[in-house]
Write an enzyme that holds these catalytic residues in place. Structure first.
Site, PDB file in Angstrom:
ATOM      1  N   HIS A 186      13.748  51.562 -20.109  1.00  0.00           N
ATOM      2  CA  HIS A 186      12.969  50.793 -19.132  1.00  0.00           C
ATOM      3  C   HIS A 186      11.572  50.510 -19.676  1.00  0.00           C
ATOM      4  CE1 HIS A 186      15.790  50.721 -15.851  1.00  0.00           C
ATOM      5  NE2 HIS A 186      15.954  52.033 -15.890  1.00  0.00           N
ATOM      6  N   CYS A 254      13.541  45.192 -21.181  1.00  0.00           N
ATOM      7  CA  CYS A 254      13.382  43.966 -20.400  1.00  0.00           C
ATOM      8  C   CYS A 254      12.108  43.229 -20.794  1.00  0.00           C
ATOM      9  CB  CYS A 254      13.352  44.292 -18.908  1.00  0.00           C
ATOM     10  SG  CYS A 254      14.909  44.911 -18.262  1.00  0.00           S
TER      11      CYS A 254
END
Length: 295
Positions: A186, A254
């Site tokens: 993440h 991401c």
């Protein structure tokens, strides 16, 4: 003196001036209170009757406004939970995993002497863990902070990435293996293990510690791709027909930092390795020792 039998004696109560008979006084007070209450009720009814009646549209607007305020508060609480509380929970779990792995690690925590041999032959490659969520190593990235150390865990599912840190794609090789050792993490939530991935510059070192030793990768470049680009995980990233002869490390996360419309990919290549028995690279020796002490 004897009174005559037909004499009717009257009993008279002599009252002083201003005296009020108690029975009469209570009745009058009760009556007055009832009158006051009736007057108050009539005044309240008149006041309600004089108020302007709210139309349906005005009531609907008020209800919608209250719902929007409630939704805004819920959304704000969700953002706080997502960007703040999940990081606290994940950081605690990841630090515990790092400490446990480091304390079970067999090997010195001081770097080898400058005159020690540096060629240890082909890297030793451990077998892939059989179970998801198994912590098999620690990643050190000095560019992300001198105290940066995160667990390496088997799997890239929500159970792994939301709690334990950097997850290995099971289709990729293990650290030191020929081909592509690929991990995901993440960027802004759940520990934000790769929040600073965009700050890497060519030449930066990335150190991987397993039970077998230490693997030093050198960062080459990054790339922004769409989420459907699975070819970045190939043995030779983005080259489906190529045969792997080098040892890659690919980190995926991401992009942009507060979104997930794209993926940012960081490519590195193995520079060297050293067995656990000789100690860690000097650049991470202090952090290796701190992890073993649970600091």
């Amino acid at each position: 003196m004897t009174l005559p039998l037909n004499f009717s004696q009257e009993t008279r109560v002599v009252r002083s001036p201003g005296h009020v008979d108690s029975a009469v006084g209570v009745d009058e007070l009760i009556s007055d209170n009832e009158n006051v209450r009736h007057q108050r009720r009539r005044a309240a009814r008149r006041q309600r009757a004089q108020r302007p009646k709210q139309g349906f549209f005005r009531t609907l607007v008020q209800i919608i406004g209250e719902l929007l305020i409630t939704c805004g508060i819920i959304l704000l609480l969700f953002v706080v939970w997502e960007l703040w509380w999940t990081n606290i929970e994940a950081n605690t779990a990841q630090q515990a995993a790092v400490s446990q792995f480091a304390q079970e690690f067999q090997g010195p925590v001081t770097p080898p002497a400058p005159a020690a041999p540096t060629d240890f032959g082909p890297p030793k490659v451990m077998d892939a863990p059989e179970l998801p969520s198994t912590v098999f190593g620690i990643a050190y990235v000095p560019r992300f902070g001198e105290n940066y150390s995160r667990p390496l865990v088997e799997g890239v599912g929500q159970a792994q990435l939301d709690t334990l840190g950097l997850g290995r794609y099971d289709s990729s090789t293990m650290p030191g293996g020929v081909g592509n050792f690929a991990v995901a993490g993440h960027r802004q939530t759940h520990g934000a293990v790769l929040d600073a991935i965009h700050t890497l510059v060519p030449g930066d070192k990335i150190y991987i510690q397993t039970k077998d030793g230490y693997y030093t990768y050198v960062f080459r470049n990054n790339q922004i791709v769409m989420p459907s680009r699975g070819d970045v995980l190939l043995p030779v990233p983005t080259q489906p027909d190529a045969k792997a002869t080098e040892r890659f490390l690919t980190m995926t996360s991401c992009n942009p930092r507060f979104g997930a419309e794209e993926r940012i990919i960081a490519y590195s290549i193995l520079e060297s390795w050293q067995p656990a028995s000789v100690g860690p690279p000097a650049a991470i020796a202090a952090q290796v020792a701190a992890n073993q002490k649970g600091q």
